[in-house]
Design an enzyme around this catalytic site. Structure first.
Site, PDB file in Angstrom:
ATOM      1  N   SER A  13       0.797  -1.244   0.000  1.00 17.65           N
ATOM      2  CA  SER A  13       0.000   0.000   0.000  1.00 17.65           C
ATOM      3  C   SER A  13       0.816   1.274   0.000  1.00 17.65           C
ATOM      4  O   SER A  13       0.238   2.356  -0.160  1.00 17.65           O
ATOM      5  CB  SER A  13      -0.939   0.015   1.198  1.00 17.65           C
ATOM      6  OG  SER A  13      -2.109  -0.661   0.873  1.00 17.65           O
TER       7      SER A  13
ATOM      8  N   LYS B  74       0.227   3.601  -2.805  1.00 18.17           N
ATOM      9  CA  LYS B  74      -1.011   4.405  -2.943  1.00 18.17           C
ATOM     10  C   LYS B  74      -0.728   5.909  -3.090  1.00 18.17           C
ATOM     11  O   LYS B  74      -1.356   6.569  -3.916  1.00 18.17           O
ATOM     12  CB  LYS B  74      -1.984   4.109  -1.800  1.00 18.17           C
ATOM     13  CG  LYS B  74      -2.609   2.710  -1.935  1.00 18.17           C
ATOM     14  CD  LYS B  74      -3.600   2.404  -0.836  1.00 18.17           C
ATOM     15  CE  LYS B  74      -4.361   1.117  -1.132  1.00 18.17           C
ATOM     16  NZ  LYS B  74      -4.231   0.080  -0.146  1.00 18.17           N
TER      17      LYS B  74
ATOM     18  N   TYR C 273      -3.156  -2.827 -10.525  1.00 23.13           N
ATOM     19  CA  TYR C 273      -3.065  -2.582  -9.082  1.00 23.13           C
ATOM     20  C   TYR C 273      -2.198  -3.654  -8.398  1.00 23.13           C
ATOM     21  O   TYR C 273      -1.340  -3.330  -7.573  1.00 23.13           O
ATOM     22  CB  TYR C 273      -4.482  -2.538  -8.485  1.00 23.13           C
ATOM     23  CG  TYR C 273      -4.489  -2.483  -6.986  1.00 23.13           C
ATOM     24  CD1 TYR C 273      -4.143  -1.310  -6.304  1.00 23.13           C
ATOM     25  CD2 TYR C 273      -4.823  -3.603  -6.225  1.00 23.13           C
ATOM     26  CE1 TYR C 273      -4.134  -1.260  -4.908  1.00 23.13           C
ATOM     27  CE2 TYR C 273      -4.812  -3.560  -4.838  1.00 23.13           C
ATOM     28  CZ  TYR C 273      -4.460  -2.392  -4.183  1.00 23.13           C
ATOM     29  OH  TYR C 273      -4.440  -2.360  -2.810  1.00 23.13           O
TER      30      TYR C 273
ATOM     31  N   TYR D 148      -4.054   3.325   7.783  1.00 19.56           N
ATOM     32  CA  TYR D 148      -5.290   2.541   7.875  1.00 19.56           C
ATOM     33  C   TYR D 148      -6.174   3.087   8.989  1.00 19.56           C
ATOM     34  O   TYR D 148      -6.190   4.286   9.240  1.00 19.56           O
ATOM     35  CB  TYR D 148      -4.979   1.053   8.133  1.00 19.56           C
ATOM     36  CG  TYR D 148      -3.985   0.424   7.188  1.00 19.56           C
ATOM     37  CD1 TYR D 148      -4.183   0.424   5.818  1.00 19.56           C
ATOM     38  CD2 TYR D 148      -2.851  -0.208   7.667  1.00 19.56           C
ATOM     39  CE1 TYR D 148      -3.278  -0.195   4.954  1.00 19.56           C
ATOM     40  CE2 TYR D 148      -1.946  -0.832   6.821  1.00 19.56           C
ATOM     41  CZ  TYR D 148      -2.165  -0.814   5.471  1.00 19.56           C
ATOM     42  OH  TYR D 148      -1.277  -1.430   4.627  1.00 19.56           O
TER      43      TYR D 148
ATOM     44  N   VAL E 191       1.317  -3.771   3.769  1.00 21.50           N
ATOM     45  CA  VAL E 191       1.355  -5.083   4.421  1.00 21.50           C
ATOM     46  C   VAL E 191       2.645  -5.869   4.132  1.00 21.50           C
ATOM     47  O   VAL E 191       2.838  -6.959   4.646  1.00 21.50           O
ATOM     48  CB  VAL E 191       0.108  -5.942   4.085  1.00 21.50           C
ATOM     49  CG1 VAL E 191      -1.160  -5.301   4.640  1.00 21.50           C
ATOM     50  CG2 VAL E 191      -0.018  -6.195   2.582  1.00 21.50           C
TER      51      VAL E 191
HETATM   52  N1  GLU Z   1      -1.857  -5.496  -2.198  1.00 22.41           N
HETATM   53  C1  GLU Z   1      -2.467  -5.364  -0.902  1.00 22.41           C
HETATM   54  C2  GLU Z   1      -3.957  -5.513  -0.980  1.00 22.41           C
HETATM   55  O1  GLU Z   1      -4.555  -4.942  -1.823  1.00 22.41           O
HETATM   56  C3  GLU Z   1      -2.091  -4.054  -0.300  1.00 22.41           C
HETATM   57  C4  GLU Z   1      -2.665  -3.889   1.081  1.00 22.41           C
HETATM   58  C5  GLU Z   1      -1.866  -3.019   1.965  1.00 22.41           C
HETATM   59  O2  GLU Z   1      -0.643  -2.980   1.939  1.00 22.41           O
HETATM   60  O3  GLU Z   1      -2.543  -2.350   2.760  1.00 22.41           O
HETATM   61  O4  GLU Z   1      -4.564  -6.210  -0.220  1.00 22.41           O
END
Ligand code: GLU
Length: 305
Positions: free
Chosen positions: A61, A64, A189, A241, A259
């Protein structure tokens, strides 16, 4: 600075045993939970490192903010804002329990999966292969690392098992928010999340955001100042988050976690920082990573609040 960082790694090592590596993407489960690293890139471009600072892990993430940035650069803030809001949801990053009568952009933000996936549609490119290539190029440029590459095993693992993200895409389509082909969008993605980075790369990227889009070393403007403000603001309110409020209180600067165990932190006008440790708490944030940034913030007085 190196002494401070060495000390932080030493003191926080015990926290690597207090979390668990992500397993919902099977290939992430092979990560070594004992890894721990921290990096600071200063205003003048000096890099300070401790622990496993050059180890590679998937960005997840932490991509993002770059998806948001590229969508802003390609499509402009009005279109971005119309598609994806900026309010913290207080829900997990992959939540799909939107109980509202109709999902709208106001319910999501760029730092959760739904928002980031939607924003991929605003990245320019005649195909999703091209969009991904441009995102990889931007990552390499901001990280100052032309070698940044895809971890194919993690990408394929998520592609095979990413049912929740598939559900999110179809939800966006069901509410008429996006139109693009679901699998191509998801593929972009998943690949974006599987770019390999190190703590040093993330600290370097954070340093550019800290200097409002300017490379502090060369002085080159890499993107407009107003976009840095947009990204940094959403990091401060939504980047960690459903632990963003607690992070603001205890650590106190814009940050984004993933993650894969990485966290990048933006200290406006001062420096970029990054922490890495794959053992996560229940929200998906690196346990030792948060502790390290908390100590760093205390010892250098980095909280912006
Ligand atoms: N590729 C992960 C997902 O979409 C990223 C989640 C993350 O790092 O928060 O679940």
């Amino acid at each position: 600075m190196n002494t401070i960082l060495d000390q932080i790694v030493k003191e926080c090592r015990e926290y690597t045993a207090k979390g668990h590596v992500a397993t919902y993407i099977p290939q992430l489960a092979v990560a070594d939970p004992n890894k721990i690293g921290i990096c600071v890139v200063s205003h003048s471009g000096e890099t300070y490192c401790a622990g496993d600072c050059f180890d590679k892990f998937t960005v997840q993430s932490v991509i993002k903010p770059l998806i948001l940035l590229l969508a802003l650069m390609d499509s402009g803030p009005e279109k971005v804002r119309a598609l994806v809001g900026v309010e913290a949801t207080g829900k997990p990053f992959d939540a799909f329990n939107y109980s509202d009568l109709a999902l709208t952009g106001a319910h999501i933000n760029p730092m959760i999966n739904t928002g980031a996936i939607a924003l991929c549609t605003l990245i320019h490119g005649e195909s999703y292969d091209v969009k991904f290539a441009r995102l990889l190029e931007l990552t390499r440029k901001l990280a100052g690392n032309q070698e940044a590459e895809l971890d194919r095993a993690v990408y394929l693992s998520e592609k095979k098992t990413g049912s929740k993200n598939r559900a999110l895409v179809y939800m966006l389509k069901a509410y008429g928010m996006i139109d693009d082909p679901a699998e191509e969008l998801l593929d972009c993605y998943f690949r974006a999340c599987s770019i390999l980075v190190s703590c040093r790369d993330l600290a370097q990227i954070a340093n550019v955001f800290a200097h409002h889009g300017r490379d502090p070393l060369s002085g080159d403007r890499l993107f407009p100042k107003e976009f840095a403000r947009y990204v940094n603001a959403t990091l401060a309110t939504c980047g960690m988050y459903d632990g963003s409020g607690e992070f603001a209180l205890n650590v106190g600067f814009p940050a984004k976690s993933g993650v894969g165990g990485g966290i990048m932190g933006v200290i406006p006008n001062k420096m970029g920082v990054a922490a890495f440790s794959p053992a996560l708490d229940k929200r998906g944030n690196s346990v030792a990573g948060i502790r390290m940034l908390e100590r760093l913030s205390q010892s250098l007085e980095l909280s912006i609040f």
